[in-house]
Design a protein around this motif. Structure first.
Motif, PDB file in Angstrom:
ATOM      1  N   GLY A 193      14.212 -38.619 -46.074  1.00  0.00           N
ATOM      2  CA  GLY A 193      14.224 -39.215 -44.884  1.00  0.00           C
ATOM      3  C   GLY A 193      13.967 -40.794 -45.229  1.00  0.00           C
ATOM      4  O   GLY A 193      14.039 -41.744 -44.320  1.00  0.00           O
TER       5      GLY A 193
ATOM      6  N   LEU B 229      16.816 -31.407 -49.065  1.00  0.00           N
ATOM      7  CA  LEU B 229      18.046 -30.539 -48.238  1.00  0.00           C
ATOM      8  C   LEU B 229      18.345 -29.381 -48.957  1.00  0.00           C
ATOM      9  O   LEU B 229      19.048 -28.565 -48.298  1.00  0.00           O
ATOM     10  CB  LEU B 229      19.050 -31.661 -48.122  1.00  0.00           C
TER      11      LEU B 229
ATOM     12  N   LEU C 114      17.794 -36.868 -39.869  1.00  0.00           N
ATOM     13  CA  LEU C 114      17.068 -37.403 -41.084  1.00  0.00           C
ATOM     14  C   LEU C 114      17.073 -38.866 -40.941  1.00  0.00           C
ATOM     15  O   LEU C 114      16.004 -39.649 -41.422  1.00  0.00           O
ATOM     16  CB  LEU C 114      17.759 -37.054 -42.160  1.00  0.00           C
ATOM     17  N   GLU C 115      18.041 -39.436 -40.399  1.00  0.00           N
ATOM     18  CA  GLU C 115      17.964 -41.049 -40.216  1.00  0.00           C
ATOM     19  C   GLU C 115      17.656 -41.537 -38.824  1.00  0.00           C
ATOM     20  O   GLU C 115      17.794 -42.702 -38.534  1.00  0.00           O
ATOM     21  CB  GLU C 115      19.446 -41.379 -40.436  1.00  0.00           C
TER      22      GLU C 115
ATOM     23  N   HIS D  38      22.047 -47.263 -42.784  1.00  0.00           N
ATOM     24  CA  HIS D  38      21.144 -45.973 -42.562  1.00  0.00           C
ATOM     25  C   HIS D  38      20.719 -46.168 -41.099  1.00  0.00           C
ATOM     26  O   HIS D  38      20.402 -47.129 -40.654  1.00  0.00           O
ATOM     27  CB  HIS D  38      20.162 -46.274 -43.605  1.00  0.00           C
TER      28      HIS D  38
ATOM     29  N   ARG E 182      22.083 -32.668 -38.896  1.00  0.00           N
ATOM     30  CA  ARG E 182      20.727 -32.680 -39.761  1.00  0.00           C
ATOM     31  C   ARG E 182      20.461 -34.013 -40.338  1.00  0.00           C
ATOM     32  O   ARG E 182      19.466 -34.497 -40.600  1.00  0.00           O
ATOM     33  CB  ARG E 182      20.486 -31.497 -40.685  1.00  0.00           C
ATOM     34  N   LEU E 183      21.764 -34.450 -41.063  1.00  0.00           N
ATOM     35  CA  LEU E 183      21.747 -35.683 -41.767  1.00  0.00           C
ATOM     36  C   LEU E 183      21.440 -36.768 -40.942  1.00  0.00           C
ATOM     37  O   LEU E 183      20.445 -37.626 -41.244  1.00  0.00           O
ATOM     38  CB  LEU E 183      23.029 -35.810 -42.536  1.00  0.00           C
TER      39      LEU E 183
ATOM     40  N   TYR F  44      16.499 -40.208 -50.225  1.00  0.00           N
ATOM     41  CA  TYR F  44      17.198 -40.209 -49.144  1.00  0.00           C
ATOM     42  C   TYR F  44      16.795 -38.802 -48.381  1.00  0.00           C
ATOM     43  O   TYR F  44      16.707 -38.895 -47.227  1.00  0.00           O
ATOM     44  CB  TYR F  44      18.704 -40.299 -49.452  1.00  0.00           C
ATOM     45  N   ALA F  45      16.959 -37.747 -49.247  1.00  0.00           N
ATOM     46  CA  ALA F  45      16.748 -36.288 -48.685  1.00  0.00           C
ATOM     47  C   ALA F  45      15.503 -36.059 -48.095  1.00  0.00           C
ATOM     48  O   ALA F  45      14.962 -35.388 -47.121  1.00  0.00           O
ATOM     49  CB  ALA F  45      16.972 -35.165 -49.555  1.00  0.00           C
TER      50      ALA F  45
END
Length: 198
Positions: free
Chosen positions: A85, A15, A181-182, A116, A177-178, A82-83
């Protein structure tokens, strides 16, 4: 979390450059990427709400990853995953928020239980935190969240599954965006909403 020195650290993720600060009890601040690494550090170490932050002073910066306390190194590894995905358990990372009111503490605890790829509205989160009807106050708490991702304020939406606001650099675009990603896709925010901090 073992007794370790306080400090802060900046690290590269998919990210961008993320910053964290910690005490022996847990993470006290997490800064999502700014315009560049210097901006991320400036935002991370800025005095907010008048609270002392010795872990954010210039002499508390850890510059080499190999010098991080083991629990902080493990948190950095989880945040990097996490970043990329991966659905990692960020709620397992301890946080230390001594200057947070009991209301916000309850909201943050409830938010940490949002999994998540899940979302709640501000009203639903207020209810889960034991403060039904306090959706505005809950939004304000999310806007002041010192540890985004660890308290996943990006997973909290306005009524009608609208994005609402987001106080991190990039605003609502970062929130979207976050969520993407999830695996959560939302329509872009109404420009009027983007200015709100919650």
């Amino acid at each position: 979390m073992e007794a370790t020195a306080s400090g802060h650290f900046l690290f590269e993720t998919a990210l961008g450059v993320v910053g964290i600060a910690w005490t022996p009890r847990g993470i006290t601040r997490l800064q999502l990427p700014g315009r560049d690494p210097a901006d991320t550090e400036r935002l991370l170490t800025a005095v907010r709400n008048g609270f002392p932050r010795p872990e954010c002073t210039a002499d508390a910066r850890v510059r080499l990853e190999r010098l991080l306390p083991p629990t902080i190194a493990a948190a950095v590894a989880l945040l990097r995953r996490y970043a990329l995905g991966e659905p990692v358990a960020l709620a397992a990372i301890p946080v230390d928020l001594p200057y947070v009111s009991e209301f916000r503490r309850a909201v943050y605890r409830a938010a940490r239980r949002i999994g998540h790829g899940e979302v709640l509205t501000y009203g639903e989160l207020a209810e889960r935190a034991g403060h039904a009807g306090a959706f505005r106050e809950t939004g304000t708490a999310m806007g002041a969240n010192p540890v985004p991702l660890l308290v996943p304020c990006h997973r909290v939406l306005a009524a009608g599954r609208k994005p609402g606001g987001f106080s991190a650099p990039g605003g609502v675009a970062t929130k979207l965006r976050l969520l993407a990603l999830e695996g959560i896709r939302l329509e872009a925010a109404d420009p009027a909403q983007a200015s709100f901090g919650f």
